[in-house]
Scaffold this active site. Structure first.
Site, PDB file in Angstrom:
ATOM      1  N   GLN A 162      -1.924  -3.340   7.479  1.00 26.81           N
ATOM      2  CA  GLN A 162      -0.764  -2.738   6.969  1.00 26.81           C
ATOM      3  C   GLN A 162      -0.565  -1.222   8.067  1.00 26.81           C
ATOM      4  O   GLN A 162      -1.318  -0.827   7.678  1.00 26.81           O
ATOM      5  CB  GLN A 162      -0.302  -2.702   5.726  1.00 26.81           C
ATOM      6  N   MET A 216      -2.290  -2.080  -1.373  1.00 28.76           N
ATOM      7  CA  MET A 216      -2.326  -1.443  -2.269  1.00 28.76           C
ATOM      8  C   MET A 216      -2.898  -0.405  -1.933  1.00 28.76           C
ATOM      9  O   MET A 216      -4.234  -0.293  -2.112  1.00 28.76           O
ATOM     10  CB  MET A 216      -2.464  -2.180  -3.520  1.00 28.76           C
ATOM     11  N   GLY A 240       6.093  -9.642  -5.506  1.00 25.20           N
ATOM     12  CA  GLY A 240       7.030  -8.822  -6.764  1.00 25.20           C
ATOM     13  C   GLY A 240       6.372  -9.303  -8.393  1.00 25.20           C
ATOM     14  O   GLY A 240       7.150 -10.438  -8.703  1.00 25.20           O
ATOM     15  N   GLY A 241       5.293  -8.157  -9.078  1.00 27.17           N
ATOM     16  CA  GLY A 241       5.745  -9.727 -10.955  1.00 27.17           C
ATOM     17  C   GLY A 241       4.763 -10.785 -10.604  1.00 27.17           C
ATOM     18  O   GLY A 241       5.217 -11.025 -12.100  1.00 27.17           O
ATOM     19  N   CYS A 295       7.944   1.040   1.482  1.00 29.45           N
ATOM     20  CA  CYS A 295       7.214   1.441   0.744  1.00 29.45           C
ATOM     21  C   CYS A 295       8.828   2.437   0.466  1.00 29.45           C
ATOM     22  O   CYS A 295       8.871   3.141   1.319  1.00 29.45           O
ATOM     23  CB  CYS A 295       6.620   2.497   0.972  1.00 29.45           C
ATOM     24  N   GLY A 333      -0.578  -8.883  -6.204  1.00 35.82           N
ATOM     25  CA  GLY A 333      -0.633  -7.242  -5.948  1.00 35.82           C
ATOM     26  C   GLY A 333      -1.506  -6.883  -7.517  1.00 35.82           C
ATOM     27  O   GLY A 333      -2.894  -7.312  -7.442  1.00 35.82           O
ATOM     28  N   ARG A 334      -0.817  -6.564  -8.230  1.00 37.50           N
ATOM     29  CA  ARG A 334      -1.702  -5.772  -9.870  1.00 37.50           C
ATOM     30  C   ARG A 334      -2.218  -6.716 -10.443  1.00 37.50           C
ATOM     31  O   ARG A 334      -3.520  -6.947 -10.754  1.00 37.50           O
ATOM     32  CB  ARG A 334      -0.180  -4.419 -10.519  1.00 37.50           C
TER      33      ARG A 334
HETATM   34  C1  FMN Z   1      -1.145   1.197  -6.468  1.00 40.74           C
HETATM   35  C2  FMN Z   1      -0.651   0.887  -5.501  1.00 40.74           C
HETATM   36  C3  FMN Z   1      -0.695   1.213  -3.846  1.00 40.74           C
HETATM   37  C4  FMN Z   1       0.555   0.478  -2.986  1.00 40.74           C
HETATM   38  N1  FMN Z   1       0.435   0.137  -2.215  1.00 40.74           N
HETATM   39  C5  FMN Z   1       1.211  -0.521  -0.754  1.00 40.74           C
HETATM   40  C6  FMN Z   1       0.510  -0.107   0.692  1.00 40.74           C
HETATM   41  O1  FMN Z   1       0.126   1.219   1.154  1.00 40.74           O
HETATM   42  N2  FMN Z   1       1.449  -0.758   1.503  1.00 40.74           N
HETATM   43  C7  FMN Z   1       3.189  -1.632   0.848  1.00 40.74           C
HETATM   44  O2  FMN Z   1       3.465  -2.668   1.849  1.00 40.74           O
HETATM   45  N3  FMN Z   1       3.198  -1.727  -0.559  1.00 40.74           N
HETATM   46  C8  FMN Z   1       2.295  -0.873  -1.529  1.00 40.74           C
HETATM   47  N4  FMN Z   1       2.030  -1.629  -2.859  1.00 40.74           N
HETATM   48  C9  FMN Z   1       3.171  -2.251  -3.347  1.00 40.74           C
HETATM   49  C10 FMN Z   1       2.495  -4.057  -3.823  1.00 40.74           C
HETATM   50  O3  FMN Z   1       1.904  -4.106  -2.078  1.00 40.74           O
HETATM   51  C11 FMN Z   1       3.876  -5.240  -3.803  1.00 40.74           C
HETATM   52  O4  FMN Z   1       4.484  -4.970  -2.962  1.00 40.74           O
HETATM   53  C12 FMN Z   1       3.636  -4.442  -5.577  1.00 40.74           C
HETATM   54  O5  FMN Z   1       2.886  -4.062  -6.548  1.00 40.74           O
HETATM   55  C13 FMN Z   1       4.456  -5.716  -6.460  1.00 40.74           C
HETATM   56  O6  FMN Z   1       3.161  -6.943  -6.275  1.00 40.74           O
HETATM   57  P1  FMN Z   1       3.229  -6.762  -7.249  1.00 40.74           P
HETATM   58  O7  FMN Z   1       4.345  -7.027  -8.512  1.00 40.74           O
HETATM   59  O8  FMN Z   1       2.177  -7.777  -8.065  1.00 40.74           O
HETATM   60  O9  FMN Z   1       2.561  -6.040  -7.834  1.00 40.74           O
HETATM   61  C14 FMN Z   1       1.260  -0.369  -3.875  1.00 40.74           C
HETATM   62  C15 FMN Z   1       1.384  -0.951  -5.070  1.00 40.74           C
HETATM   63  C16 FMN Z   1       0.786  -0.385  -5.622  1.00 40.74           C
HETATM   64  C17 FMN Z   1       0.955  -0.692  -6.589  1.00 40.74           C
END
Ligand code: FMN
Length: 329
Positions: A62, A10, A204-205, A92, A225-226
């Site tokens: 990454q 992230m 995701g989610g 992305c 992630g979040r």
């Molecule tokens: C603030 C933020 C920054 C992110 N930066 C990246 C990144 O640098 N590379 C990437 O592959 N995904 C990035 N993502 C996507 C996350 O890796 C992840 O795929 C996405 O948040 C879904 O997962 P989650 O629902 O568990 O958060 C980012 C997401 C967020 C919220």
């Protein structure tokens, strides 16, 4: 290498300080860097951009790029520096990333992606992995996704992290792209069913232990992630329930160790807030949560925040712990 659960890359979040903090809470999850563009990794200040503490391992770098020479050079650098994996970002959707030809727009270019992966695989011994989406724009189609994955498999990629929602390349911001396109976990499960020899990690989610356990019945791993950034102590539930490790630290124990790191980093010129900003969610859902956040925003985010202030953190932490224990009784 254990990859059953990993913390998602992230941008502006999973920098080396955040990863150090997360590692204090969980010994078993795999950690990922933020996406680093190939050109920054090659020409930038490597010490600043790529350095990490050995404690962060297992750790993946990454990378964002679509130039095979650059990607293979970064793969070599990652291996030399001790990273455990190099991951290419194919998910992305941001405009800036599209302009530079990396991220989700590369899902339209399977040949080019395969050439890039081939170049990376041939320049290092660490695993080359890919993080992608289930589709893009109008394309949310299993046949397309499966062919794309096959192409990358032929080039030497064995591990795929699949964000279970498509990327909308035009008309949605990166933030909207994390919520608006619908999640389609079944598509990821189908990829695993059709390719049992591949490591398929679903993303995701995902925010609950029951969800993690359900996904682990269908896939090889889960990436979150979040939910972890907002509530880092959730990692202790993962340690307990998924890794069967009951030897995880208290919040107080985490902060105690983090302060030692802080003291060391400050001597090297790191600002207190660069570390402490990642701890805002440490008391998520706990009684002391508001106190903690207020204390951090009043003291730690200011540019002049110093270690003496940071030391007061322990008082807040101890009070929070006491308040929570009292409620439990
Ligand atoms: C603030 C933020 C920054 C992110 N930066 C990246 C990144 O640098 N590379 C990437 O592959 N995904 C990035 N993502 C996507 C996350 O890796 C992840 O795929 C996405 O948040 C879904 O997962 P989650 O629902 O568990 O958060 C980012 C997401 C967020 C919220």
């Amino acid at each position: 290498m254990k990859k059953i659960v990993s913390v998602a890359p992230m941008m502006d979040c999973t920098d080396r300080h955040d990863r150090f903090f997360l590692r204090l809470i969980s010994k078993n999850v795999m950690l990922y860097s933020e996406m680093i563009a190939t050109k920054s990794a090659i020409h930038g200040d490597r010490n600043k951009i790529l350095t990490f503490s050995p404690e962060e391992k297992p750790l993946a770098l990454q990378v964002g790029g679509s130039d095979k020479k650059e990607l293979s050079e970064v793969a070599r650098i990652a291996e030399d520096m001790g990273y455990d994996e190099i991951n290419i970002n194919l998910g992305c959707p941001s405009k800036k990333v599209q302009k530079n030809m990396f991220g989700a727009c590369l899902m339209k270019e399977p040949e080019l992606v395969a050439e890039c992966i081939d170049a990376m695989v041939n320049s290092c011994k660490i695993p080359v992995t890919a993080k992608t989406r289930i589709g893009f724009d109008e394309t949310e189609n299993f046949t397309y996704l499966n062919k794309f994955i096959h192409k990358m498999k032929q080039a030497g990629c064995r591990t795929f992290i699949i964000h279970a929602r498509k990327a909308i390349l035009k008309g949605l911001s990166p933030k909207q792209n994390l919520n608006i396109p619908k999640l389609n976990y079944d598509m990821v499960y189908k990829v695993k069913k059709e390719n049992p020899d591949l490591n398929i990690i679903i993303n995701g989610g995902i925010s609950k232990i029951e969800e993690i356990k359900k996904h682990l019945k269908e896939c090889d791993g889960v990436m979150i992630g979040r939910a972890i950034y907002q509530n880092p102590y959730f990692l202790t539930n993962i340690e307990k329930e998924v890794f069967k490790n009951t030897n995880y630290p208290t919040r107080e124990g985490v902060v105690e160790k983090l302060l030692k790191y802080l003291e060391k980093e400050i001597k090297l010129g790191t600002k207190v807030n660069h570390i402490m900003r990642h701890t805002v969610g440490l008391y998520h859902g706990q009684i002391g949560s508001k106190n903690w956040k207020r204390y951090l925003s009043d003291n730690m985010m200011a540019r002049d925040s110093d270690f003496q202030k940071a030391k007061h953190i322990m008082t807040i932490v101890q009070n929070n712990e006491k308040a929570n224990q009292t409620t439990v009784c």
